[in-house]
Design a protein around this motif. Structure first.
Motif, PDB file in Angstrom:
ATOM      1  N   GLY A   6      18.834  10.144 -18.518  1.00  0.00           N
ATOM      2  CA  GLY A   6      18.181  10.151 -19.827  1.00  0.00           C
ATOM      3  C   GLY A   6      19.193  10.102 -20.961  1.00  0.00           C
ATOM      4  N   ASP A  17      11.665   6.193 -21.164  1.00  0.00           N
ATOM      5  CA  ASP A  17      10.790   7.216 -21.767  1.00  0.00           C
ATOM      6  C   ASP A  17      10.133   6.740 -23.055  1.00  0.00           C
ATOM      7  N   GLY A  68      19.163  10.741 -13.093  1.00  0.00           N
ATOM      8  CA  GLY A  68      17.700  10.826 -13.047  1.00  0.00           C
ATOM      9  C   GLY A  68      17.009   9.502 -12.732  1.00  0.00           C
TER      10      GLY A  68
HETATM   11  O1  KG4 Z   1      19.510  12.975 -15.035  1.00  0.00           O
HETATM   12  P1  KG4 Z   1      18.267  13.417 -15.699  1.00  0.00           P
HETATM   13  O2  KG4 Z   1      17.385  14.378 -14.948  1.00  0.00           O
HETATM   14  O3  KG4 Z   1      18.602  14.142 -17.046  1.00  0.00           O
HETATM   15  C1  KG4 Z   1      18.835  13.625 -18.275  1.00  0.00           C
HETATM   16  O4  KG4 Z   1      19.757  12.833 -18.468  1.00  0.00           O
HETATM   17  O5  KG4 Z   1      18.083  14.058 -19.177  1.00  0.00           O
HETATM   18  O6  KG4 Z   1      17.449  12.094 -16.053  1.00  0.00           O
HETATM   19  C2  KG4 Z   1      16.156  12.139 -16.567  1.00  0.00           C
HETATM   20  C3  KG4 Z   1      15.716  10.723 -16.864  1.00  0.00           C
HETATM   21  C4  KG4 Z   1      14.481  10.671 -17.741  1.00  0.00           C
HETATM   22  O7  KG4 Z   1      14.694   9.729 -18.758  1.00  0.00           O
HETATM   23  C5  KG4 Z   1      13.398  10.224 -16.774  1.00  0.00           C
HETATM   24  O8  KG4 Z   1      12.324   9.545 -17.365  1.00  0.00           O
HETATM   25  C6  KG4 Z   1      14.184   9.322 -15.863  1.00  0.00           C
HETATM   26  O9  KG4 Z   1      15.389  10.030 -15.654  1.00  0.00           O
HETATM   27  N1  KG4 Z   1      13.477   9.045 -14.594  1.00  0.00           N
HETATM   28  C7  KG4 Z   1      13.061   7.815 -14.225  1.00  0.00           C
HETATM   29  C8  KG4 Z   1      12.425   7.974 -12.983  1.00  0.00           C
HETATM   30  N2  KG4 Z   1      12.466   9.296 -12.642  1.00  0.00           N
HETATM   31  C9  KG4 Z   1      13.129   9.933 -13.643  1.00  0.00           C
HETATM   32  N3  KG4 Z   1      13.202   6.618 -14.829  1.00  0.00           N
HETATM   33  C10 KG4 Z   1      12.685   5.546 -14.177  1.00  0.00           C
HETATM   34  N4  KG4 Z   1      12.040   5.621 -12.990  1.00  0.00           N
HETATM   35  C11 KG4 Z   1      11.888   6.799 -12.357  1.00  0.00           C
HETATM   36  N5  KG4 Z   1      11.263   6.853 -11.168  1.00  0.00           N
END
Ligand code: KG4
Length: 354
Positions: free
Chosen positions: A147, A177, A276
């Motif tokens: 994210g 998102d 993520g």
């Molecule tokens: O690494 P992470 O848990 O933490 C942050 O960087 O905040 O990543 C979270 C991100 C969010 O933007 C979420 O929507 C995305 O990963 N995400 C996905 C999927 N599962 C989580 N994006 C696309 N497809 C998915 N299946």
């Protein structure tokens, strides 16, 4: 309570509070295995605001962190005195959220008189495929998609990273998102957009692929986001799945083009996809396929380790503890902009890495 099942263990407690997940874990550094972990997600707290509210995140970490650590210690029948070191996320992330985890770790380490091991959150994500085996494989090409970050790196050892490319604007998860929000999904809608995309098998909507003719290895996703959002405005709801499909395809292609280029430019035997967004089925399949095609070992963490968690902090903490020991300083390291690069990286400096 007794440390019965953990006799002969050397336990490190890992603490993750960089954004909106409070993660805690226990890793046995002697027998190289994860003992247990807990994650509390603040998603419901932030969903009503359409994104993470930093002040609320910090307060919630402060409330939940002691409870989670206590629960983890108790359910593993440990005493606090069984904890022989504490690792925590030093950055990057939200300043207030990082400060909560770092201060808690520092106070507990002081009380228990054990070493403190600050960990780079980005490095921890990149090494998630090795949490179970306990043995990271270097060198590797890593693609970190989350994210907050989109990075392409060459890793030669722990603490030794060369950034080959990064996003010039939005991170991949952020774009997922924001487009998901426009489609009506609550924050963070990335996974829901992906499920919607999976409902169809093709689309007549054509997205431009960003940066494909750009010579370097940097990414850019804000144009794709704007293109998608403008398209949604003039789209019937029954075509949303087709838009999600086309959007996911474009993101995947944009990532693939740069990874292929990096493979061409470097001698690569190992590739890691982490963060993520590595939970995305289409993106996972694409890179597994690329690995087979190019005969490159491809490592992708199980979905439970793709998002933020304490297990990766405990695991990477155990690697640093073994190699460098803890950081013997009064500093509380919490840097929202901590990078993986070696030049001027205060964390690597603390460990004496250059
Ligand atoms: O690494 P992470 O848990 O933490 C942050 O960087 O905040 O990543 C979270 C991100 C969010 O933007 C979420 O929507 C995305 O990963 N995400 C996905 C999927 N599962 C989580 N994006 C696309 N497809 C998915 N299946």
């Amino acid at each position: 309570m007794q440390c019965n099942k953990l006799n002969n263990c050397n336990v490190i407690l890992g603490i993750e509070t960089s954004c909106d997940e409070t993660g805690v874990a226990l890793y046995d550094t002697k027998n190289i295995r994860l003992l247990d972990h807990l994650v509390y997600s603040q998603i419901d707290l932030h969903a009503q605001y359409g994104g993470v509210v930093p002040e609320l995140a910090s307060r919630n970490h402060l409330e939940k962190l002691p409870v989670l650590v206590e629960a983890l210690i108790c359910r593993n029948k440990l005493y606090y005195s069984d904890v022989k070191a504490i690792s925590y996320t030093a950055g990057p992330g939200l300043m207030g959220a990082l400060m909560v985890g770092a201060s808690f770790a520092k106070a507990l380490a002081f009380a228990l008189n054990v070493p403190l091991v600050p960990v780079n959150h980005l490095e921890a994500h990149l090494l998630t495929p090795f949490i179970e085996t306990g043995l990271p494989i270097f060198p590797f090409l890593g693609l970190l998609v989350s994210g907050g970050n989109t990075l392409l790196v060459l890793a030669s050892d722990i603490g030794k990273y060369q950034i080959l490319g990064e996003t010039l604007d939005d991170a991949v998860g952020e774009v997922f998102d924001k487009v998901a929000k426009k489609l009506g999904f609550p924050y963070p809608g990335g996974a829901k957009l992906a499920s919607l995309a999976d409902q169809v098998s093709d689309s007549d909507i054509i997205f431009p692929i960003p940066m494909q003719k750009h010579p370097g290895l940097d990414f850019s996703f804000s144009g794709l986001k704007t293109y998608a959002i403008n398209h949604i405005k003039c789209l019937e709801k029954n075509n949303y799945a087709k838009l999600a499909y086309a959007f996911q395809e474009a993101i995947t292609k944009a990532l693939l083009i740069k990874v292929k280029k990096a493979i061409k430019q470097n001698q690569i035997n190992n590739f890691i996809l982490a963060g993520g967004v590595s939970a995305n089925k289409k993106i996972r399949q694409t890179f597994l396929h690329l690995g087979l095609e190019k005969n490159i070992n491809t490592f992708i963490p199980p979905i439970k380790w793709s998002g933020d968690n304490g297990a990766m902090i405990a695991f990477v903490g155990s690697l640093y503890l073994e190699r460098y020991g803890g950081i013997d300083s009064d500093k509380i390291l919490a840097n929202p902009r901590l990078t993986l690069e070696n030049a001027n990286n205060e964390l690597w400096k603390e460990y004496g890495i250059n």
